[in-house]
Design an enzyme around this catalytic site. Sequence first.
Site, PDB file in Angstrom:
ATOM      1  N   ARG B  12      26.981 -65.539  -9.056  1.00 63.51           N
ATOM      2  CA  ARG B  12      27.556 -64.281  -8.895  1.00 63.51           C
ATOM      3  C   ARG B  12      26.653 -63.064  -8.588  1.00 63.51           C
ATOM      4  NH1 ARG B  12      28.623 -63.598 -15.458  1.00 63.51           N
ATOM      5  NH2 ARG B  12      26.975 -64.689 -16.323  1.00 63.51           N
ATOM      6  N   SER B  39      30.479 -59.642 -15.941  1.00 60.37           N
ATOM      7  CA  SER B  39      31.110 -60.839 -15.076  1.00 60.37           C
ATOM      8  C   SER B  39      31.054 -60.854 -13.981  1.00 60.37           C
ATOM      9  CB  SER B  39      31.848 -61.730 -15.839  1.00 60.37           C
ATOM     10  OG  SER B  39      32.036 -61.480 -16.535  1.00 60.37           O
ATOM     11  N   GLU B  60      45.836 -59.181 -12.685  1.00 58.70           N
ATOM     12  CA  GLU B  60      45.482 -60.006 -11.520  1.00 58.70           C
ATOM     13  C   GLU B  60      46.305 -59.560  -9.992  1.00 58.70           C
ATOM     14  OE1 GLU B  60      45.928 -61.176 -14.664  1.00 58.70           O
ATOM     15  OE2 GLU B  60      43.007 -61.039 -14.967  1.00 58.70           O
ATOM     16  N   PHE B  85      41.790 -67.051 -12.632  1.00 61.38           N
ATOM     17  CA  PHE B  85      43.026 -66.129 -12.471  1.00 61.38           C
ATOM     18  C   PHE B  85      42.374 -65.133 -10.685  1.00 61.38           C
ATOM     19  CE2 PHE B  85      40.576 -65.313 -16.308  1.00 61.38           C
ATOM     20  CZ  PHE B  85      40.992 -66.209 -17.298  1.00 61.38           C
ATOM     21  N   HIS B 111      32.975 -67.791 -11.401  1.00 55.67           N
ATOM     22  CA  HIS B 111      32.781 -68.921 -12.911  1.00 55.67           C
ATOM     23  C   HIS B 111      34.597 -70.401 -13.012  1.00 55.67           C
ATOM     24  CE1 HIS B 111      31.013 -65.437 -14.890  1.00 55.67           C
ATOM     25  NE2 HIS B 111      31.148 -65.703 -16.021  1.00 55.67           N
ATOM     26  N   ASP B 119      33.550 -71.506 -22.105  1.00 57.34           N
ATOM     27  CA  ASP B 119      35.551 -70.921 -22.019  1.00 57.34           C
ATOM     28  C   ASP B 119      36.154 -72.448 -22.301  1.00 57.34           C
ATOM     29  OD1 ASP B 119      34.435 -68.516 -23.112  1.00 57.34           O
ATOM     30  OD2 ASP B 119      34.573 -68.285 -20.995  1.00 57.34           O
ATOM     31  N   ARG B 169      28.918 -69.511 -12.473  1.00 54.58           N
ATOM     32  CA  ARG B 169      28.098 -68.672 -14.092  1.00 54.58           C
ATOM     33  C   ARG B 169      27.241 -68.743 -13.972  1.00 54.58           C
ATOM     34  NH1 ARG B 169      29.089 -70.083 -20.090  1.00 54.58           N
ATOM     35  NH2 ARG B 169      27.782 -68.343 -20.303  1.00 54.58           N
TER      36      ARG B 169
END
Lengths: 281, 317
Positions: B12, B39, B60, B85, B111, B119, B169
């Site tokens: 990322r 993020s 989104e 998302f 991610h 998560d 990530r």
Amino acid sequence: MPEISELQAIASQVRRDIIRMVHGAQSGHPGGSLGCADLMTALYFEIMDHDAKTFDPDAINRDLFILSNGHISPALYSSLARNEYFPVSELATFRKIHSRLQGHPATKEKLPGIRIATGSLGQGLSVSIGIAQAKKLNKDEKIVFCLMGDGELEEGQVWEAAMYAGANNVDNLVALVDYNKKQIDGSIDDVLPLGDLRKKFEAFGWSVTEMNGNDMHEVVSHLKQVKSQTHKGQAQIILMHTEMGMGVDFMMGTHHWHGVPPNDEQAEAALAQLEETLGDY
Amino acid sequence: MKFEIIDYKDTRSGFGEGLLELGAENPKVVALIADLTGSLKMDAFAKKYPDRFFQVGIAEANMMGMAAGLTIGGYIPFTGTFANFSTARVYDQIRQSIAYSRKNVKICASHAGITLGEDGATHQTLEDIGLMKLLPRMTVINPCDFNQTKQATKAIAKHKGPVYLRFGRPKVPNFCPPDCEFTIGKAIQMTEGKDVTIFATGHLVYPALEAARILEKEGIQAEVINIHTIKPLDADAVINSVKKTSCVVTAEEHSIYGGLGDSIAQLLSRELPTPIEYIAVNDVFGQSGKPDKLMKHYGLDAPHIAEAAKKAIQRKA
């Protein structure tokens, strides 16, 4: 600048086109299309600064219109064709195989006048906000108009977009709601009541006005007034009161004609009520 | 063997650096974020180009619609949020407003996969490649490390049309050269071999190289090919390699359904039927845990790839 009576005459032809297209395809949505014929005529023949002859997909220095409730495409296609975006004869291909006039508007074969596909509901306001932001980046003073159905406001994405436009003062955008209070399954109040739309949009930070969307005098003067209020720090929305099926007596006062085509007899009866003013395609 | 580890970096951050450079190089590049600026490593772009950065909040669907709208007016929008998302949550928005409408939107998804880690499954998409692959006109890219992600980010700005760019990530080995060439749709041969081809994508490319090292010690020469672009698939690269090796392992941080493995299998079943072993998540949701432990648990590591390679070799006629 056309007189109101001329616009009314054009709207009559748009309504004829709607009936003939939906009848020809034996498929489509006459009710909402008829209800919005006056708005479409006013936008495309009077209010918007656009140019059919040099259609620019990027709409640089042009006003543009996004039909979020894409199912009333007959009204849009007629308005575009009658503005010479494409030949009126092409209206006969509506909803037929290999046509550029898809059931819901699409960018298929770069049909002039259509800049994005719509029809799956709730998406057009977000798209319109994006266009409005692009205009600001381009220092383009022109306006984005976006029409939504009232039933469409049941989609959550509309309220995401409403929150964004209210919070970010998207003031080069004019949204309209076709507030005919009907949807496929029945009256809005029976399906999912919208509550106080004025208060809802005001709470989201919008300037809210209302107009009779089937009175050409009022439509033109109201749209001019709203247009004069753009670039003044607030997103604007017009709750446009309309009658589904307007102009054809037996299609009014019911949700039945939302998505049902007339048969031969019904089409004839409908056309008898609508004056042919510009020549049928 | 080439491709030694330069350092450990998250892919990322490669995206973030690439986007920042694009900001200077192309004034038409704009970015949108749904409340995940840090993020997605978009802070530097946001700070340097505030007029071209749109914070849309946790919305989104609206972000995808706005991105589609920004293309009308000539902009090249890069959307940012987690992979789940960026895809499943907004599939119809992408389908109608972006793919069907031919909009030049770059859907940048961080991610992705189980390396999202702690998560858990609510955020770990293993279906995104499949979802995006299914859409006509969509290009699907899954680069393998920091340097390649940076180059991919810059390359997609030059490509006209919708793109799904998937990255991750955690810090992982960074082993492509900093100036590595990135051509959309052109696979990269990482090692040469005659016994088995390992087609790997994303975070699985480095483990595939490690597997090749393991196999080399046993006298097996594995050809590792980095399929950074899953759609359009580099059919020539796949077929030419398989003509030589006659068996295949596919490796991806994705469901066994719908991903790279399916694409390779569909191509080879038509053109060159070949034994294939799949390294992928076998039709289950993920769970919380450290990324490396999860990768091991789901069999997405070098030892499993090496085992799969031996199995594929045994299945040769």
